[in-house]
Design an enzyme around this catalytic site. Structure first.
Site, short mmCIF file in Angstrom:
data_model
loop_
_atom_site.label_atom_id
_atom_site.label_comp_id
_atom_site.label_asym_id
_atom_site.label_seq_id
_atom_site.Cartn_x
_atom_site.Cartn_y
_atom_site.Cartn_z
N GLY A 24 0.93 -1.31 0.17
CA GLY A 24 0.15 -0.40 -0.31
C GLY A 24 1.03 1.63 0.19
O GLY A 24 2.30 1.14 -0.16
N HIS B 149 2.24 5.40 -5.31
CA HIS B 149 2.35 6.07 -5.90
C HIS B 149 3.02 5.99 -7.55
O HIS B 149 2.77 4.68 -7.18
CB HIS B 149 4.00 6.48 -5.04
CG HIS B 149 4.75 5.46 -5.47
ND1 HIS B 149 5.60 4.85 -6.04
CD2 HIS B 149 5.44 4.76 -3.12
CE1 HIS B 149 6.67 4.33 -5.29
NE2 HIS B 149 6.03 4.06 -4.89
N HIS C 238 4.56 2.22 -7.97
CA HIS C 238 3.78 1.20 -8.45
C HIS C 238 2.45 1.74 -9.04
O HIS C 238 2.19 0.73 -9.87
CB HIS C 238 2.76 1.20 -6.68
CG HIS C 238 3.10 0.81 -5.06
ND1 HIS C 238 2.62 2.43 -4.43
CD2 HIS C 238 3.98 0.44 -5.01
CE1 HIS C 238 3.81 1.72 -3.41
NE2 HIS C 238 4.29 0.36 -3.43
N GLN D 45 8.43 -8.83 7.87
CA GLN D 45 9.88 -8.47 6.90
C GLN D 45 10.07 -7.12 8.20
O GLN D 45 10.94 -6.50 7.27
CB GLN D 45 9.34 -8.06 5.76
CG GLN D 45 8.40 -7.15 5.31
CD GLN D 45 7.57 -6.92 3.60
OE1 GLN D 45 6.78 -7.95 3.42
NE2 GLN D 45 8.89 -6.45 3.49
N GLY E 212 9.13 -3.59 -8.21
CA GLY E 212 10.21 -2.09 -9.23
C GLY E 212 11.86 -2.55 -8.44
O GLY E 212 11.83 -3.48 -8.00
N ASP F 183 13.97 -2.44 -5.26
CA ASP F 183 14.71 -2.91 -4.69
C ASP F 183 15.11 -4.67 -4.70
O ASP F 183 14.39 -5.22 -4.89
CB ASP F 183 13.27 -3.53 -3.67
CG ASP F 183 12.47 -2.77 -2.90
OD1 ASP F 183 12.47 -2.18 -1.54
OD2 ASP F 183 11.22 -1.94 -3.37
N ARG G 237 7.84 5.74 1.78
CA ARG G 237 8.93 6.15 2.58
C ARG G 237 8.74 7.16 2.61
O ARG G 237 9.88 8.48 3.73
CB ARG G 237 10.20 5.25 3.13
CG ARG G 237 10.09 3.64 4.43
CD ARG G 237 11.14 3.95 4.90
NE ARG G 237 10.86 2.53 5.16
CZ ARG G 237 10.45 1.13 4.69
NH1 ARG G 237 10.42 0.46 3.58
NH2 ARG G 237 9.78 -0.43 5.93
O1 PAF Z 1 7.68 -4.16 -1.92
C1 PAF Z 1 7.27 -4.36 -0.90
O2 PAF Z 1 6.09 -4.27 -0.73
C2 PAF Z 1 7.35 -5.82 -0.36
O3 PAF Z 1 8.46 -6.35 0.17
C3 PAF Z 1 6.55 -7.52 -0.70
C4 PAF Z 1 7.31 -7.60 -1.95
C5 PAF Z 1 4.81 -5.95 -1.08
C6 PAF Z 1 6.57 -8.47 0.04
O4 PAF Z 1 5.29 -7.96 1.45
#
Ligand code: PAF
Length: 282
Positions: free
Chosen positions: A31, A34, A37, A61, A150, A153, A190
């Site tokens: 969620g 931006h 996404h 995570q 993306g 990451d 963030r």
């Molecule tokens: O990149 C993210 O937003 C998260 O790490 C993901 C891949 C949705 C897993 O929770």
């Protein structure tokens, strides 16, 4: 656009479509959406008939509970963005739906290879087990043909590819280009936490990466690293975690420019916010 909260309802909706050979794409997110996404949704729409976007702030995570607590959750805004973008299905499960025994941790690990413990894995121990376990559960729930992530990451995409190989899952993983603000800052959920001063200081990350891209052919690797690190260390309010030029598959630092798939990766704390960014060098 369908909004679904449970795995059983999701399967009921998707199974007939899968039987009719519709190609299903998944865009997993936490969620706080931006333009980055939205670009994933747009790329997914070109490659599949049905685009499912998941919104799930995955507790396992987060290595810092404060980070989890303050993670932005503008749900109504996210849903409107996805509807406007023409997304077909939003999957928004509860924590109990994805982790029935929560808060008792599940006792299983995925072999992600040695790169799990480098870079982000060194600074956020266990992070990639959390990421890949939830992505595995999302893949099991949706059974997508293809999933989009993306490139910002970078290590996450590599870990997810390793997870897919480990389980031999029939899902194609596609890494999509980083979307940047006009001044170069990589878009991130963030960024909302950055003060005006942080926002300005954060630009040093993309500037240092751009420096390396622009001088990669001419300068020695050690000179490139020294200059990039100096740029960051000289910027007030920015504390560098790492800046490396690595092999894009092992994430080990490269020793010569003949290495395949070189990538420059950076992570730093800008004010109170930890940011990551990267640029490909080939
Ligand atoms: O990149 C993210 O937003 C998260 O790490 C993901 C891949 C949705 C897993 O929770």
């Amino acid at each position: 656009m369908e909004i679904i909260h449970t795995i059983s309802a999701l399967k009921m909706l998707l199974t007939p479509l899968q039987k009719a050979d519709s190609k299903i794409a998944l865009v997993p997110t936490m969620g706080a959406l931006h333009k980055g996404h939205l670009s994933l949704i747009e790329i997914a729409q070109k490659q599949a008939q049905i685009v499912v976007c998941s919104i799930f702030v995955n507790p396992t995570q987060f290595t810092d509970p404060k980070d989890l607590e303050k993670y932005p959750r503008p749900l109504a805004h996210d849903i409107k963005m996805l509807d406007d973008a023409g997304c077909n299905v939003v999957f928004m499960p509860s924590v109990k739906e994805m982790y029935p025994s929560f808060p008792t941790p599940e006792n299983w690990l995925i072999d992600l290879g040695p790169a799990e413990f480098l870079l982000e894995g060194e600074f956020r121990r266990g992070h990639y087990q959390g990421v890949t376990q939830i992505v595995k559960k999302l893949f099991d729930a949706v059974q997508p043909d293809v999933a989009f992530f993306g490139q910002k990451d970078f290590q996450q995409v590599l870990m997810i590819k390793n997870m897919v190989k480990f389980f031999n899952m029939p899902v194609e993983i596609i890494s999509c280009p980083i979307i940047r603000e006009e001044d170069g800052l990589a878009m991130s959920s963030r960024n909302i936490h950055l003060s005006a001063a942080d926002r300005k200081n954060a630009l040093v990350l993309s500037s240092a990466l751009n420096y390396v891209v622009a001088h990669y052919q001419q300068e020695e690797l050690s000179t490139l690293l020294t200059k990039a690190k100096a740029m960051i260390n000289e910027t007030p309010g920015v504390v560098l975690d790492y800046f490396t030029i690595a092999d894009g598959e092992t994430l080990l630092p490269i020793e010569n420019k003949g290495a395949a798939h070189p990538v420059a990766l950076v992570a730093a704390k800008v004010g109170e916010t930890r940011l990551i960014d990267n640029m490909l060098l080939d």
